[in-house]
Write a protein that holds these residues in place. Sequence first.
Motif, mmCIF file in Angstrom:
data_model
loop_
_atom_site.group_PDB
_atom_site.id
_atom_site.type_symbol
_atom_site.label_atom_id
_atom_site.label_comp_id
_atom_site.label_asym_id
_atom_site.label_seq_id
_atom_site.Cartn_x
_atom_site.Cartn_y
_atom_site.Cartn_z
ATOM 1 N N GLN A 21 0.813 -1.214 0.000
ATOM 2 C CA GLN A 21 0.000 0.000 0.000
ATOM 3 C C GLN A 21 0.852 1.272 0.000
ATOM 4 O O GLN A 21 0.433 2.299 -0.524
ATOM 5 C CB GLN A 21 -0.960 -0.005 1.181
ATOM 6 C CG GLN A 21 -2.022 -1.077 1.043
ATOM 7 C CD GLN A 21 -2.856 -1.257 2.296
ATOM 8 O OE1 GLN A 21 -2.471 -0.835 3.374
ATOM 9 N NE2 GLN A 21 -4.001 -1.901 2.138
ATOM 10 N N LYS A 22 2.054 1.218 0.557
ATOM 11 C CA LYS A 22 2.925 2.396 0.649
ATOM 12 C C LYS A 22 3.666 2.701 -0.647
ATOM 13 O O LYS A 22 3.881 3.858 -0.977
ATOM 14 C CB LYS A 22 3.971 2.194 1.752
ATOM 15 C CG LYS A 22 3.439 2.303 3.147
ATOM 16 C CD LYS A 22 4.566 2.062 4.119
ATOM 17 C CE LYS A 22 4.053 1.932 5.537
ATOM 18 N NZ LYS A 22 5.145 1.580 6.461
ATOM 19 N N THR A 23 4.063 1.661 -1.356
ATOM 20 C CA THR A 23 4.941 1.875 -2.511
ATOM 21 C C THR A 23 4.172 2.307 -3.758
ATOM 22 O O THR A 23 3.014 1.959 -3.930
ATOM 23 C CB THR A 23 5.779 0.609 -2.825
ATOM 24 O OG1 THR A 23 6.750 0.934 -3.799
ATOM 25 C CG2 THR A 23 4.911 -0.521 -3.334
ATOM 26 N N SER A 24 4.855 3.063 -4.584
ATOM 27 C CA SER A 24 4.274 3.442 -5.873
ATOM 28 C C SER A 24 5.003 2.728 -7.016
ATOM 29 O O SER A 24 4.621 2.859 -8.170
ATOM 30 C CB SER A 24 4.349 4.955 -6.054
ATOM 31 O OG SER A 24 5.695 5.376 -6.023
ATOM 32 N N ASP A 25 6.034 1.957 -6.679
ATOM 33 C CA ASP A 25 6.807 1.200 -7.663
ATOM 34 C C ASP A 25 5.995 -0.011 -8.131
ATOM 35 O O ASP A 25 5.663 -0.899 -7.345
ATOM 36 C CB ASP A 25 8.125 0.747 -7.030
ATOM 37 C CG ASP A 25 9.015 -0.010 -7.998
ATOM 38 O OD1 ASP A 25 8.580 -0.339 -9.111
ATOM 39 O OD2 ASP A 25 10.170 -0.277 -7.614
ATOM 40 N N THR A 26 5.663 -0.033 -9.411
ATOM 41 C CA THR A 26 4.825 -1.090 -9.974
ATOM 42 C C THR A 26 5.458 -2.469 -9.826
ATOM 43 O O THR A 26 4.765 -3.440 -9.512
ATOM 44 C CB THR A 26 4.526 -0.819 -11.463
ATOM 45 O OG1 THR A 26 3.961 0.486 -11.576
ATOM 46 C CG2 THR A 26 3.570 -1.831 -12.034
ATOM 47 N N ASN A 27 6.760 -2.569 -10.022
ATOM 48 C CA ASN A 27 7.442 -3.861 -9.895
ATOM 49 C C ASN A 27 7.342 -4.398 -8.473
ATOM 50 O O ASN A 27 7.103 -5.586 -8.265
ATOM 51 C CB ASN A 27 8.897 -3.751 -10.330
ATOM 52 C CG ASN A 27 9.043 -3.557 -11.818
ATOM 53 O OD1 ASN A 27 8.199 -3.995 -12.591
ATOM 54 N ND2 ASN A 27 10.099 -2.887 -12.230
ATOM 55 N N LYS A 29 5.029 -3.550 -6.257
ATOM 56 C CA LYS A 29 3.620 -3.868 -6.025
ATOM 57 C C LYS A 29 3.291 -5.263 -6.555
ATOM 58 O O LYS A 29 2.629 -6.049 -5.881
ATOM 59 C CB LYS A 29 2.704 -2.834 -6.678
ATOM 60 C CG LYS A 29 2.463 -1.608 -5.847
ATOM 61 C CD LYS A 29 1.342 -0.791 -6.475
ATOM 62 C CE LYS A 29 0.935 0.356 -5.620
ATOM 63 N NZ LYS A 29 0.180 0.053 -4.449
ATOM 64 N N ASN A 30 3.768 -5.563 -7.759
ATOM 65 C CA ASN A 30 3.519 -6.883 -8.345
ATOM 66 C C ASN A 30 4.158 -7.993 -7.520
ATOM 67 O O ASN A 30 3.562 -9.051 -7.320
ATOM 68 C CB ASN A 30 4.028 -6.937 -9.787
ATOM 69 C CG ASN A 30 3.189 -6.095 -10.721
ATOM 70 O OD1 ASN A 30 2.033 -5.799 -10.443
ATOM 71 N ND2 ASN A 30 3.783 -5.699 -11.829
ATOM 72 N N LYS A 31 5.361 -7.729 -7.037
ATOM 73 C CA LYS A 31 6.075 -8.713 -6.223
ATOM 74 C C LYS A 31 5.331 -8.962 -4.907
ATOM 75 O O LYS A 31 5.093 -10.103 -4.519
ATOM 76 C CB LYS A 31 7.489 -8.212 -5.944
ATOM 77 C CG LYS A 31 8.373 -9.170 -5.242
ATOM 78 C CD LYS A 31 9.781 -8.585 -5.116
ATOM 79 C CE LYS A 31 10.731 -9.550 -4.464
ATOM 80 N NZ LYS A 31 12.077 -8.996 -4.355
ATOM 81 N N TYR A 32 4.939 -7.887 -4.225
ATOM 82 C CA TYR A 32 4.200 -8.028 -2.965
ATOM 83 C C TYR A 32 2.849 -8.699 -3.188
ATOM 84 O O TYR A 32 2.433 -9.552 -2.400
ATOM 85 C CB TYR A 32 4.005 -6.669 -2.304
ATOM 86 C CG TYR A 32 5.274 -6.003 -1.814
ATOM 87 C CD1 TYR A 32 6.343 -6.756 -1.351
ATOM 88 C CD2 TYR A 32 5.403 -4.625 -1.813
ATOM 89 C CE1 TYR A 32 7.506 -6.142 -0.905
ATOM 90 C CE2 TYR A 32 6.565 -4.008 -1.367
ATOM 91 C CZ TYR A 32 7.613 -4.779 -0.916
ATOM 92 O OH TYR A 32 8.755 -4.181 -0.466
ATOM 93 N N ALA A 33 2.167 -8.329 -4.269
ATOM 94 C CA ALA A 33 0.864 -8.935 -4.570
ATOM 95 C C ALA A 33 1.016 -10.430 -4.810
ATOM 96 O O ALA A 33 0.174 -11.232 -4.361
ATOM 97 C CB ALA A 33 0.230 -8.258 -5.779
#
Length: 75
Positions: A21-27, A29-33
Amino acid sequence: MFKDITQVDNKEIIKLIEEYQKTSDTNLKNKYASYVFLAYRPLAKTMVRSFARRASDPFDDLFQVASIGIIKALN
């Protein structure tokens, strides 16, 4: 990051969700998701298996809906 994501405890998963939720880095976000999805996938399968016995919909369709629900819950 994790050797076996299914063995991660809830505190670590919550930490991943917060980082997502904090990051704006798409890569990132994909990794965390991906990690969060893999952590909750066994729960989704168990719930779908239970529901599929009573439903007329195929297991795969129900599991797909559950998977989308996990992903949408992150956002």
